[in-house]
Design an enzyme around this catalytic site. Structure first.
Site, short mmCIF file in Angstrom:
data_model
loop_
_atom_site.label_atom_id
_atom_site.label_comp_id
_atom_site.label_asym_id
_atom_site.label_seq_id
_atom_site.Cartn_x
_atom_site.Cartn_y
_atom_site.Cartn_z
CG HIS A 146 -1.83 1.25 1.18
ND1 HIS A 146 -3.01 1.27 0.47
CD2 HIS A 146 -1.68 2.50 1.70
CE1 HIS A 146 -3.56 2.46 0.58
NE2 HIS A 146 -2.78 3.23 1.32
CG ASP A 152 -12.33 2.13 4.10
OD1 ASP A 152 -11.90 3.09 4.75
OD2 ASP A 152 -11.87 1.79 3.00
NE ARG A 163 -10.03 9.72 5.35
CZ ARG A 163 -9.10 8.88 4.88
NH1 ARG A 163 -9.41 7.65 4.56
NH2 ARG A 163 -7.86 9.29 4.75
CB SER A 207 -8.94 4.39 5.31
OG SER A 207 -9.38 4.18 3.99
CE LYS A 225 -8.69 0.54 0.96
NZ LYS A 225 -9.05 1.71 1.77
#
Length: 494
Positions: A89, A168, A175, A190, A194
């Site tokens: 990520h 989320d 957001r 967040s 996931k």
């Protein structure tokens, strides 16, 4: 006595956070259940998001929020597969396209990569938006389709489904339009909600640092890395973070469709990107275990930034899985240069319904416009006004300029123009002559350049110096965060 769900009022949750007090696990669960079941209206969630932005959350609250969002839907289960399950990520940046190459490399190297990605958020682009440049490609995969594709080729690139961390998905969109994107507690929850839903064994974090990142200073980036690692470790997911630079676009192209093209070009055997791999060497003492050009990671080409950071992140993923760093680097080079990674990427596209050949035809029209940019109304060129160097680049403003041109969203309902693109031609510390082209923009409607006042806006984005001896001292990779015990020491590095 533990709070009962029926005893909780949302106004009390707002009051608790307004006073700067920590929320209980029951309060967080009540909120997320209400988001999931649509019993709490968006305006109340928006109010709480702003209070969290102002007051923050401690690690315990972040853990509650992450777990609640992860359990708001179904979770993937790949426990019957023997391979190491890992994902990567990035906290986002301009032209950040490493996910496509890394996912292809993971699967080529025998790892399993269930990649659930997001859409554009703030000034950065989204992985899902970009891969949807392929005609007919779907990122809306069911759990059954995800697992079937994992068994066939070892990876998929999908968007969030209604079954996967649905809370989320709602909060992520809110957001984006309430200026609460860059808050560490919300970012942590967040990202990890996931990832916890993906059934991972390991996670590599690319924590961006610089003027094009949500975390613009090194201490901020370390703080986010600490938050993510502590929360991931608590969930029994092996986690390692790499703090990388984001002051320039990550590679030659930024936009949507054009970034896919750069990845294809990069993974094509014999390309200039492949030759950059030959200049990456193993170094036990460097922060990322590798170095570029054997000269402290100094750059001579903006494309080196993309290749180097992609290799650093992939290598650290192999280390998390238990592989030796030196062996891992050689395996990465072989999978990349041989075309195995590109073939895997083609399989991802085709199995998800994308028309690979039609994409190439569509994108060729844009590439032709760039090749014949002189007097082409669909291309806007930015040239250096003096002899010298770029002293500073406001990459956030550069990203927002792309949004203004249509490459990103102002609000969640906006439709993206996938063809709008930026070609960035300058690397840090490059010497420039007056009139050198530093950037080109493409838009299918030439009138838009004048409408957004692109020339005037660009004056606020780049600052120049006529001092040819000016040196930008910042590294490509700041550090690797391996465990909690090193964080305090890392904060002293820069």
């Amino acid at each position: 006595m533990a709070e009962q769900q029926e005893d909780i009022l949302f106004t009390d949750i707002l009051k608790t956070k307004k006073l700067g007090r920590p929320l209980s696990e029951a309060q967080v669960k009540f909120w997320i259940n209400g988001v999931t079941n649509k019993t709490i209206p968006e305006y109340q969630t928006t109010a709480l998001l702003m209070l969290i932005f102002c007051k923050g959350m401690n690690i315990e609250e972040r853990s509650y929020l992450t777990k609640a969002m992860a359990s708001s839907g179904d979770t993937m289960d790949y426990s019957d597969l023997p391979q190491f399950k890992i994902d990567k990520h990035s906290t986002g940046g301009i032209g950040d396209k490493t996910s496509f190459i890394i996912s292809s490399l993971y699967a080529s190297l025998g790892l399993v990569n269930p990649m659930v990605a997001g859409r554009g958020l703030g000034h950065t682009g989204g992985t899902v938006d970009k891969i949807e440049s392929f005609p007919n490609l779907t990122t809306s995969l069911t759990f059954e389709q995800m697992k079937e594709q994992i068994k066939k080729i070892g990876c998929f690139i999908g968007g969030q489904t209604n079954e996967l961390a649905p809370a989320d998905k709602v909060i992520y969109a809110l957001r984006d339009v309430t200026s609460t994107v860059d808050e560490i507690s919300l970012i942590t929850a967040s990202i990890l909600a996931k990832k916890l839903s993906e059934g991972l064994n390991g996670l590599t974090l690319d924590v961006k640092c610089g003027r094009g990142a949500f975390m613009q200073t090194f201490p901020e980036a370390i703080k986010l890395g600490e938050s993510l690692i502590k929360t991931a470790n608590a969930a029994n997911v092996k986690c390692q973070g790499v703090v990388t630079r984001m002051d320039y676009p990550l590679g030659l192209w930024a936009g949507n469709s054009c970034e896919i093209w750069e990845c294809i070009d990069a993974m094509t055997p014999g390309s200039d990107y492949c030759s950059i791999l030959d200049r990456i060497q193993y170094n036990e003492n460097s922060h990322g275990k590798i170095q570029l050009n054997n000269q402290k990671n100094e750059m001579t080409d903006i494309r080196e930034l993309l290749v180097f950071i992609t290799v650093v992140l992939t290598l650290n993923s192999l280390i998390i899985s238990g592989e030796d760093a030196k062996t891992g680097l050689e395996r990465i080079k072989e999978a990349w240069k041989s075309g195995k990674a590109l073939e895997k990427f083609k399989q991802i596209v085709e199995l998800q319904g994308g028309d690979y050949e039609q994409y190439l035809k569509n994108n060729q029209k844009i590439l032709d416009a760039y090749k014949n940019s002189e007097n082409n109304p669909n291309i806007f060129e930015v040239k250096a006004p003096i002899d010298g160097k770029i002293q500073s680049l406001d990459a956030v403003k550069l990203g927002m300029l792309l949004v203004a041109l249509g490459a990103g969203r102002r609000v969640k309902e906006d439709k993206i123009n996938l063809d709008v693109s930026l070609q960035w031609l300058v690397y840090p510390n490059q010497k420039l002559k007056k009139g050198d082209v530093i950037a080109r923009f493409y838009h299918p409607d030439a009138k838009v350049f004048e409408q957004v006042q692109i020339e005037k806006k660009f004056e606020d984005i780049v600052k120049y110096t006529d001092d040819v001896n000016f040196q930008d001292p910042l590294p490509l990779v700041y550090c690797v965060i391996q465990n909690d015990s090193t964080l305090e020491e890392l904060q002293k590095l820069y």
